[in-house]
Scaffold this active site. Structure first.
Site, PDB file in Angstrom:
ATOM      1  N   HIS A 210       0.817  -1.224   0.000  1.00  0.00           N
ATOM      2  CA  HIS A 210       0.000   0.000   0.000  1.00  0.00           C
ATOM      3  C   HIS A 210       0.851   1.275   0.000  1.00  0.00           C
ATOM      4  CE1 HIS A 210       0.042  -0.602   4.648  1.00  0.00           C
ATOM      5  NE2 HIS A 210       1.082   0.124   4.266  1.00  0.00           N
TER       6      HIS A 210
ATOM      7  N   GLU B 186       3.954  -5.571   8.701  1.00  0.00           N
ATOM      8  CA  GLU B 186       2.614  -5.431   8.102  1.00  0.00           C
ATOM      9  C   GLU B 186       2.115  -6.752   7.506  1.00  0.00           C
ATOM     10  OE1 GLU B 186       2.827  -0.678   6.887  1.00  0.00           O
ATOM     11  OE2 GLU B 186       3.086  -2.174   5.324  1.00  0.00           O
TER      12      GLU B 186
ATOM     13  N   HIS C 118      -1.341   4.682   9.786  1.00  0.00           N
ATOM     14  CA  HIS C 118       0.050   5.108  10.004  1.00  0.00           C
ATOM     15  C   HIS C 118       0.129   6.456  10.709  1.00  0.00           C
ATOM     16  CE1 HIS C 118       0.036   2.352   6.537  1.00  0.00           C
ATOM     17  NE2 HIS C 118       1.306   2.132   6.732  1.00  0.00           N
TER      18      HIS C 118
ATOM     19  N   HIS D  72       9.999  -4.387   4.164  1.00  0.00           N
ATOM     20  CA  HIS D  72      10.498  -3.011   4.081  1.00  0.00           C
ATOM     21  C   HIS D  72      10.821  -2.460   5.459  1.00  0.00           C
ATOM     22  CE1 HIS D  72       6.120  -2.364   4.541  1.00  0.00           C
ATOM     23  NE2 HIS D  72       6.234  -1.044   4.602  1.00  0.00           N
TER      24      HIS D  72
HETATM   25  C1  DHB Z   1       6.354   2.919   2.155  1.00  0.00           C
HETATM   26  C2  DHB Z   1       5.751   1.693   2.454  1.00  0.00           C
HETATM   27  C3  DHB Z   1       4.699   1.633   3.377  1.00  0.00           C
HETATM   28  O1  DHB Z   1       4.077   0.481   3.739  1.00  0.00           O
HETATM   29  C4  DHB Z   1       4.229   2.791   3.969  1.00  0.00           C
HETATM   30  O2  DHB Z   1       3.167   2.689   4.808  1.00  0.00           O
HETATM   31  C5  DHB Z   1       4.823   4.012   3.690  1.00  0.00           C
HETATM   32  C6  DHB Z   1       5.886   4.081   2.771  1.00  0.00           C
HETATM   33  C7  DHB Z   1       7.478   3.022   1.168  1.00  0.00           C
HETATM   34  O3  DHB Z   1       8.083   2.012   0.754  1.00  0.00           O
HETATM   35  O4  DHB Z   1       7.775   4.152   0.744  1.00  0.00           O
HETATM   36 FE    FE Z   2       2.674   0.841   5.482  1.00  0.00          FE
END
Ligand code: DHB
Ligand code: FE
Length: 284
Positions: free
Chosen positions: A12, A244, A59, A197
């Protein structure tokens, strides 16, 4: 009776929302990512679900670190989006379905999940970006029937986070709740976020392709084996925000039938993230 016809998971990342608003579908960076989505939209177009239960994480738009419910569910007639600081233009509101929302909340509380019920709820990119990917024309025809939504928000931001096992069980309880709703509705369950990530700290930019692909394979028909991971295992293997993945596991728990993967895609990187997409059919 209401029936879950399938589950979809997608990353997302906010940058996707910006790429959509700038129509960068043919841009060389974005093309391999966006090209994965038409088969999912075709399936949705053919199946025409009435309701999308969207399991996502907030978030910092609706909940902040001062008050952070573990599990919260929207019970509003509509959900607004708002500026959350990623340069994303706020989207038109999303329609709710309070009857089914309250049925979910009642059922889950009866099953000993302590739910925060939200009769007002702002939805952030964790909810809106997947909706834009799956229903790009949602508001293009004024007055047309939109898909109804139920936001199910799980804390992945402020530790302690609920465990993968707990989230899978939450999904199973959602599956039972939907199956006991008397109205004839077709429901799709969406899990958003992931895959690996990490956005900050020493390991910023960390991606673990082998772990992501293993998760995407096992979640189809061996999902319970993934629930043996702890949150700390997930953070170690997939990065701080890779946690997540619990949202994907909650989606998978809701599918109680014969589960078959109809489509999947994995692409790195999109922004800082291993971007995954999976469409699972849930046959009775
Ligand atoms: C990114 C990924 C995420 O899940 C998020 O909530 C905000 C940023 C990213 O990779 O930039
Ligand atoms: Fe996220």
């Amino acid at each position: 009776m209401a029936r879950i016809i399938g589950g979809i998971t997608t990353s997302h990342i906010p940058a996707i929302g910006n790429a959509i608003s700038k129509q960068m579908f043919e841009d060389p960076y974005w093309k391999p990512f966006f090209d994965a989505y038409p088969p999912v939209r075709d399936w949705l177009e053919a199946e025409k679900p009435d309701v999308a239960i969207v399991i996502y994480n907030d978030h910092g738009l609706n909940f902040f670190l001062d008050k952070m419910p573990t599990f919260s569910i929207g019970a509003a007639p509509e959900y607004q989006n708002a500026d959350e600081g990623w340069g994303l233009a706020p989207l038109p509101p999303f329609q709710g379905t309070p009857d089914l929302s309250w049925h979910l909340i009642n059922s889950l509380v009866a099953e000993e999940f302590d739910i925060t019920s939200c009769q007002e709820m702002l939805v952030d990119h964790g909810f809106t970006v997947p909706m834009s990917l799956f229903w790009p024309d949602r508001t293009s025809q004024p007055g047309a029937q939109q898909i109804k939504t139920i936001p199910v928000c799980v804390n992945t931001v402020q530790h302690p986070l609920p465990s993968p096992k707990r989230c899978y069980k939450l999904g199973q309880a959602i599956g039972r709740a939907v199956a006991s709703f008397p109205e004839d509705l077709k429901v799709v369950v969406i899990g958003t976020g992931g895959l690996s990530h990490q956005l900050d700290g020493e390991r910023a930019g960390f991606i673990n392709k082998a772990f992501d692909l293993m998760c995407m394979e096992k979640i189809v028909n061996e999902a319970e084996s993934l629930t043996d991971h702890s949150i700390h295992d997930l953070v170690r293997e997939a990065g701080a925000q890779g946690a997540e993945f619990i949202l994907w596991l909650a989606m998978r728990g809701a599918l109680q039938g014969k589960v078959k993967a109809l489509h999947s895609n994995y692409h790195i990187p999109i922004s800082n993230t291993g971007a995954g997409l999976l469409l699972l059919e849930n046959a009775p």
